[in-house]
Design an enzyme around this catalytic site. Sequence first.
Site, PDB file in Angstrom:
ATOM      1  N   SER A   1       3.685  -2.052   8.960  1.00  0.00           N
ATOM      2  CA  SER A   1       4.370  -1.489   8.515  1.00  0.00           C
ATOM      3  C   SER A   1       5.380  -2.306   7.655  1.00  0.00           C
ATOM      4  CB  SER A   1       5.614  -1.882  10.217  1.00  0.00           C
ATOM      5  OG  SER A   1       5.561  -3.853   9.750  1.00  0.00           O
ATOM      6  N   CYS A   2       6.315  -2.171   7.056  1.00  0.00           N
ATOM      7  CA  CYS A   2       6.883  -1.196   5.631  1.00  0.00           C
ATOM      8  C   CYS A   2       6.769  -3.285   5.277  1.00  0.00           C
ATOM      9  CB  CYS A   2       8.186  -1.234   6.065  1.00  0.00           C
ATOM     10  SG  CYS A   2       9.595  -1.730   4.353  1.00  0.00           S
TER      11      CYS A   2
END
Lengths: 448, 85
Positions: free
Chosen positions: B23-24
């Site tokens: 994820s980011c």
Amino acid sequence: MSESIMKDKVKNFFKILCQTEWNATVAGVIVALLSILIMAWWRPWGAVGAIRNWGEWILYGVGLFDKPGDVLINSGSVIGVGFLAGAFISACLGNDFSFKFPPPWEFIKAIIAGILMGIGSAFAGGCNVGGMYNAIGNLAANGFTMWLGLIIGVILGLKYIYWEMEHITWGTSGGKNIDFPYGLKIVIGIIGIVLVIWGAYQYSDMSDNYAASLSGILLISAGLGYTMQRGRWCMVQAFREPHMTGDCTLAKSVILSILVLAVGCAVLKYAVPQRGSAVAVQSVLMDAVDELEPDEIQDEDLADAVEDVVDASEQAVIAARRVLDPVNYVRGTFGWGGVLGGFLFGLGAMFAGGCGSGTLWRVGEGQIKLWLVVPFFGISNALMVKLFKAVHMEGTGATHEGSKLGMHLYLPDALGYGGTLLLIVLAMTAWYIIVDWNEDSNKLIVEM
Amino acid sequence: MSDAKIAPEGLEVARTLDAKGLSCPMPLLRTKKEIGKINSGEILEVLGTDPGSRNDIPGWCARAGHEYLGEREEEGFIRFFIKKK
């Protein structure tokens, strides 16, 4: 022919509302408006109130804590439930939802992240929302100390991630994704909308005023979750991107959002008490009652009725003060507590890949890493808050008398409402100009 | 999302980065690092699942000067193609 044009238009409308990523500026303004609305309704929103409540339930489950407030009655928790529901609905309708299992190393980072964020938000008196965004918006000085700490924590966290990419090879690949057919997600999303509305009606039917008020809390926080997922509106990104890629789109959006919020809060907090209807009604009523000389009323029913009316007016004044009394949302953390809390929280948010609110909306789109962040965040925050209460770390009473973490300062008390707004405008302008300048000059970028 | 740029078929890829489940900000940072390992004109392929990458990767390419060739949707993940400047 016109039928197919109509069909296209409907499709386009659905696409804009539910599928495309919303423009960051628009999302930021909607977040600010909803934040003002939820405050006008009852109270400012935050993420850590919910996460702590859920952590307390885990600790209650293992026998360490007394029974905490009900997940569907505690207002902080209902905000979290509504927010998650909104984000989940958005992720389903936009086809963003799937179970995203990260590689193993990310699970370890998630645990560290949760613990750091729980401790950080105890020191700062809230997460990035309650401790910074809504704190500045609520004209509380402690919002600025957390803001400062967040910047330092995020930069250090970025340096750590660069180090990690060079030195850690175990468990950094091999993530899995379990997806579902889009049609199924749309159906589930629509069921989600129906459930949220049904829930709001259930609350509004309750006889207890506190529970009935949860209807608006549930709906507005669902709106916040929906907006933030759809706009991928992430505050930690606003702090991080200027130092990572130089991109300042989200930073500018957060700046604008804080400005809109601060103006809205100032209006609510200044204007409403000035013309506070509850206070006005009570004073008129008391004058009228005094003239009646209630002790001399012969009719018992009438005397009872007068007494009830006086009680009700007093309750209304208490409720009005509870909602709008600035003291309720200013924390005694304007000092080292806010800076340290912001630092630990910012560092944790870098490990997590999301702040308090960003973690919750990512939970709603099925990011399993963030599912693991939440319980550790909740448990560590619940334990820290309990410890802090036991030793009066943040002082006592509504004004945090004797807080060891910093000052309790409601900015208008020191600068007036005009001065406070001017300070916030100047601070946000400076932040805006710096990130905008950095976007071209790249001077503040932390190199890999 | 249906406006996403679709990459042409049969691109010759010099290197593949598996960012599935990340994820980011990890997908973008790993991409930034991996692109350093290929030569100018070669193509890096990134396998990702984070919906945010659909904006982050093209945006970063535009800023860094690499050519974003587009994406191809696979069963359960997306392939992003970047040509190094």
